[in-house]
Write a protein that holds these residues in place. Structure first.
Motif, PDB file in Angstrom:
ATOM      1  N   THR A 148      -6.264   4.893  -9.539  1.00 29.12           N
ATOM      2  CA  THR A 148      -6.236   4.499 -10.953  1.00 29.12           C
ATOM      3  C   THR A 148      -5.940   5.652 -11.911  1.00 29.12           C
ATOM      4  OG1 THR A 148      -8.625   4.832 -11.257  1.00 29.12           O
ATOM      5  CG2 THR A 148      -7.915   2.675 -10.465  1.00 29.12           C
TER       6      THR A 148
ATOM      7  N   GLN B 139      -1.257   8.352 -13.258  1.00 28.69           N
ATOM      8  CA  GLN B 139      -1.099   8.460 -14.710  1.00 28.69           C
ATOM      9  C   GLN B 139      -1.131   9.895 -15.229  1.00 28.69           C
ATOM     10  OE1 GLN B 139      -2.766   5.092 -17.087  1.00 28.69           O
ATOM     11  NE2 GLN B 139      -4.321   5.021 -15.479  1.00 28.69           N
TER      12      GLN B 139
ATOM     13  N   THR C 125       0.492   2.836  -8.506  1.00 26.38           N
ATOM     14  CA  THR C 125      -0.603   1.939  -8.142  1.00 26.38           C
ATOM     15  C   THR C 125      -0.058   0.668  -7.500  1.00 26.38           C
ATOM     16  OG1 THR C 125      -1.926   2.782  -9.984  1.00 26.38           O
ATOM     17  CG2 THR C 125      -2.616   0.680  -9.032  1.00 26.38           C
TER      18      THR C 125
ATOM     19  N   GLU D  83      -6.881  -3.040 -12.012  1.00 31.83           N
ATOM     20  CA  GLU D  83      -6.114  -3.239 -13.248  1.00 31.83           C
ATOM     21  C   GLU D  83      -6.914  -2.786 -14.475  1.00 31.83           C
ATOM     22  OE1 GLU D  83      -4.849  -7.264 -13.598  1.00 31.83           O
ATOM     23  OE2 GLU D  83      -3.614  -7.218 -11.792  1.00 31.83           O
TER      24      GLU D  83
ATOM     25  N   VAL E  39      -7.188   1.088 -14.501  1.00 26.30           N
ATOM     26  CA  VAL E  39      -5.928   1.730 -14.863  1.00 26.30           C
ATOM     27  C   VAL E  39      -5.795   1.758 -16.389  1.00 26.30           C
ATOM     28  CG1 VAL E  39      -3.412   1.453 -14.875  1.00 26.30           C
ATOM     29  CG2 VAL E  39      -4.677   1.240 -12.727  1.00 26.30           C
TER      30      VAL E  39
END
Length: 330
Positions: free
Chosen positions: A104, A108, A117, A312, A315
């Motif tokens: 997660t 990024q 991911t 989700e 993230v």
């Protein structure tokens, strides 16, 4: 032969070929597993992620009557192993057991990362665990720090002097403390280390003041080598019932739990994903295996859909912290 008859026979032949091509994956899945299965662990042998993988692999081997191999591909905070796994086919013969940060957060913050991911299919969460905010005992005694409110008060009076460690820039421990600093409106100093163990040792030695520690800190807390301040959960830990939560301390927005879970390369057949989840869930019925897992977190074999929704959410939430803190790594 009449043209119409020929056309019908060609159409029938095409339908049979097409039907066979559709049936082929189903047959392969019915025969699964017909060869050894590999579980990639993107962390070193002996790490708690590795321990989890070996508990799961032992049960998979017995339940599926097939060899299950654990392969440690450690490096770059999980990036090496996951980059390798992302390139492998989703054929049901490769799985990954890793932590929340690698799935997660890493995609990024690393500019040149070679996986996303979405390259992975959630199979099952295995463990869920809060952090334990710990301090160096001598530092805590010297500054009369007994609670999270005391930590914040010290940071406000001594701008930038409160030092905390983590297993590296962008690590979940780093971002968690950054989150607390933002909510409390204080400035703190981050000292990155090469591993969680190194950061823990630095806290015990007095090199740094504070750390968002894993459950590996419990023995050191009980030995008096670390001062427990708070638990980043909504309820107290059974192992440390005297330690209040961040919610009790007045910081409900700093509830942070990290997970260890199993994923597979994208495209792995849903039937295989569900079967492996069922095998993992059965591990909880084994008291010895459950006890091994419980030493590092709360065993929680959530189903693929629930696990996917959690990924989700995380993230999105960590993305906001990363953007606010402007964290970016090569």
């Amino acid at each position: 032969m009449k043209p119409a008859s020929l056309s019908r026979r060609l159409a029938l032949a095409s339908a049979l070929v097409f039907g066979a091509s559709l049936a082929a994956p189903a047959v392969a899945q019915d025969n699964w597993p017909s060869k050894p299965i590999k579980i990639i662990v993107p962390f070193p042998a002996g790490s708690f992620t590795d321990t989890v993988a070996r508990v799961i692999s032992d049960h998979m081997a017995k339940a599926l009557n097939q060899t299950v191999i654990v392969e440690n591909l450690a490096g770059a905070n999980g990036v090496l192993g996951l980059s390798t796994a992302a390139r492998l086919p989703g054929d049901g013969y490769t799985f990954v057991i890793t932590n929340s940060s690698s799935i997660t957060i890493n995609p990024q913050i690393y500019k040149k990362i070679s996986y996303k991911t979405s390259d992975f299919t959630p199979v099952t969460m295995v463990l869920d665990a809060p952090f334990i905010v710990v301090a160096n005992p001598e530092w805590a005694q010297k500054h009369n720090v007994q609670s999270l409110k005391d930590v914040v008060a010290y940071a406000k009076k001594n701008e930038g002097k409160l030092s905390y460690g983590s297993a590296g820039p962008g690590n979940i421990g780093h971002l968690s403390m950054a989150m607390l600093s933002n909510k409390a409106e204080v400035k703190t100093t981050h000292i990155p280390y090469k591993s969680a163990a190194a950061a823990q040792l630095a806290t015990m030695s007095g090199e740094i003041d504070l750390l968002f520690d894993t459950w590996a800190g419990v023995p050191h807390i009980k030995a008096g080598k670390l001062k427990p301040i708070a638990v980043t959960a909504t309820k107290r830990m059974a192992q440390l019932p005297e330690v209040p939560t961040v919610v009790e301390a007045g910081y409900p927005d700093v509830v942070v739990t990290f997970w260890t879970g199993m994923l597979a390369p994208a495209g792995t057949p849903p039937q295989i994903v569900q079967k492996v989840h069922a095998v993992a869930q059965a591990v909880l019925k084994d008291e010895k295996a459950r006890a091994v897992l419980a030493a590092s977190g709360d065993p929680l074999m959530s189903d693929p859909a629930t696990f996917g929704k959690r990924i989700e959410r995380e993230v999105a939430s960590w993305g906001a912290v990363i953007q606010r803190e402007a964290v970016s790594l090569e």
